[in-house]
Design an enzyme around this catalytic site. Structure first.
Site, short mmCIF file in Angstrom:
data_model
loop_
_atom_site.label_atom_id
_atom_site.label_comp_id
_atom_site.label_asym_id
_atom_site.label_seq_id
_atom_site.Cartn_x
_atom_site.Cartn_y
_atom_site.Cartn_z
N TYR A 269 0.29 -1.48 0.10
CA TYR A 269 -0.12 0.20 0.35
C TYR A 269 0.67 1.94 -0.61
CZ TYR A 269 -3.57 3.37 1.74
OH TYR A 269 -4.70 4.91 1.12
N ASP B 284 9.81 3.21 -0.02
CA ASP B 284 7.93 3.52 0.32
C ASP B 284 8.55 3.60 1.54
OD1 ASP B 284 6.13 4.17 2.03
OD2 ASP B 284 4.83 3.98 0.47
N LYS C 9 4.61 9.94 8.61
CA LYS C 9 4.37 9.72 9.64
C LYS C 9 4.82 10.42 10.75
CE LYS C 9 2.06 5.41 7.92
NZ LYS C 9 0.40 5.55 8.56
N1 HOZ Z 1 -5.05 2.49 6.49
C1 HOZ Z 1 -4.01 3.73 6.90
C2 HOZ Z 1 -2.18 3.05 8.03
N2 HOZ Z 1 -2.30 1.76 7.10
C3 HOZ Z 1 -4.53 4.70 7.34
C4 HOZ Z 1 -5.36 4.70 8.12
C5 HOZ Z 1 -6.05 5.73 9.25
O1 HOZ Z 1 -5.51 6.54 9.17
O2 HOZ Z 1 -7.10 4.70 9.74
#
Ligand code: HOZ
Length: 424
Positions: free
Chosen positions: A144, A237, A265
């Protein structure tokens, strides 16, 4: 434990926000039960609207490596905001942020700041395409990289959590040039690169979005060699792994130098900041120097830059990553022992302070093996842990994040809760 106020807020939210949430996994659909609404964070804990307190293993999905409400970060934000919150014009703190990134991640010879991980990967790919004059890209099955059109193909994270193959609204043309290969399969990459027409290979060096999956020995080295051979831009990434699995990210931990890196992040210190960077000859193709356009009103936002810079400085203090490693190991060992004691088939994948407990009997090395995990069992585990005051990511296909604010006692309390949750 009552979550009445959260439930009432969820009702209100659903009337004005699709699904009641601003990012799909938060809706807790795959694990059952309603989401809780957070009122406050403090060190390793969060408190919901009903006053329930939880040990937090999400840490805002990675950014809060120092825990909630870290005093030095809060002071930095407060001091910085007195001078203004955004200018849409260059500031000194952006330069210091870029210099710090370059110092800690030397492959990032030049850096451009953006506001989210999605922006960083989307921009890095456009840059790689502009640099090479090629259109195709390679990504891993279950990898992802944010929600840009060309990357929402066999994607992990929320898409995997919701069990959907891709996304409606992605035009066929946007996905046509995306080649998907299994993670940890170097032969598949070799075949995909053979025609010499691939602009970029984008990869999470440690996958965090199919649950945590570590690269097999030699895999990242193999990717590096193949990309060099075929003139393909290797993009790491490191949105999740940057300043997480080592100070200099996965590239420091595994000693591999990518051409471009995307990072987010942790580098925002809890505010929305991300960046991409890499080889100067590639980065110089960006406008205004070169023909590849990329821009953003809030890019390099002074509050986010200052918070991120402070976080990077704090993380550079002696002993930080040793401590994160100890905490991660303590939690991983404890969770695995809890599963074993309960007779529940489980695999524990961990790199430093990122980890996933997969409920399956065979090793998880790629997305196909991750999908063998018992997601119904995970849902039950999630709910029982939450009832016991532990807040896990609400998906089998996400990673848990330990912070420096967790104590050994916190970790032991989590594994004690897991022992009870897995037998009950
Ligand atoms: N699914 C993302 C993290 N891998 C973001 C989730 C979120 O901030 O709700």
């Amino acid at each position: 434990m009552s979550i009445q106020r959260s439930q009432a807020m969820f009702e209100r939210a659903q009337a004005v926000i699709p699904g009641g949430v601003n990012s799909p996994v938060r809706a807790c659909r795959s694990v059952g039960g309603d989401p809780i609404f957070i009122a406050q964070g403090d060190g390793p804990t969060i408190t919901d609207l009903d006053g329930n307190r939880y040990l937090d293993l999400i840490g805002s999905w990675g950014p809060l490596i120092l825990g909630h409400g870290h005093r030095e970060i809060l002071d930095t934000i407060a001091e910085t905001m007195m001078y203004g919150t955004t200018f849409g014009a260059p500031t000194e703190v952006e330069v210091r942020f870029a210099e710090k990134l370059r110092d800690v991640v030397p492959s990032m010879e030049m850096v451009r700041a953006v506001s989210s991980g999605t922006e960083s990967t989307m921009s890095a790919l456009r840059l790689a395409r502009g640099y090479t004059g090629r259109a195709k890209i390679i990504k891993a099955d279950g990898g992802y990289h944010g929600h840009a059109d060309c990357l929402l193909v066999s994607a992990g994270s929320g898409v995997a959590t919701l069990g959907i193959p891709g996304s409606a609204g992605v035009p066929e043309g946007a996905a046509r040039d995306t080649i998907v290969v299994p993670f940890n399969d170097i032969a598949a990459v070799e075949i995909a690169l053979a025609a010499g027409d691939v602009a970029a290979l984008i990869i999470e060096p440690v996958c965090g979005n199919m649950g945590l999956v570590e690269p097999a020995p030699g895999y990242l080295e193999g990717l590096r060699a193949l990309c060099t051979k075929h003139g393909t831009v290797l993009i790491f990434d490191e949105v999740m792994t940057g300043f997480r699995v080592a100070y200099g990210g996965a590239q420091e931990r595994y000693k591999i130098t990518p051409d471009l890196t995307t990072i987010g992040k942790v580098v925002g210190g809890g505010l929305p900041a991300a960046a991409f960077g890499g080889r100067a000859d590639i980065m110089q193709k960006l406008a205004p120097l070169g023909p590849v356009y990329q821009a953003g009103t809030l890019s390099g936002n002074p509050l986010a830059m200052a918070a991120g810079l402070k976080a990077m400085e704090i993380l550079g203090r002696p002993g930080t990553y040793e401590r994160l490693e100890q905490l991660g190991k303590r939690l991983g060992d404890g969770l695995l022992a809890a599963a074993q004691a309960a007779g529940v088939p489980a695999q524990l994948n961990r790199v430093g302070s990122m980890l996933t407990l997969f409920f399956c009997g065979t090793p998880v090395t790629d997305y196909a093996s991750a999908k063998q995990a018992d997601t119904a069992r995970f849902g039950t585990f999630f709910r029982k842990m939450r009832e016991r005051g532990v807040f896990l990511p609400p998906s089998q296909f996400e990673a848990m994040f330990v912070s420096l604010a967790h104590s050994d006692e916190d970790i032991d309390a989590i594994t004690t809760a897991a022992r009870a949750a897995l037998v009950d």
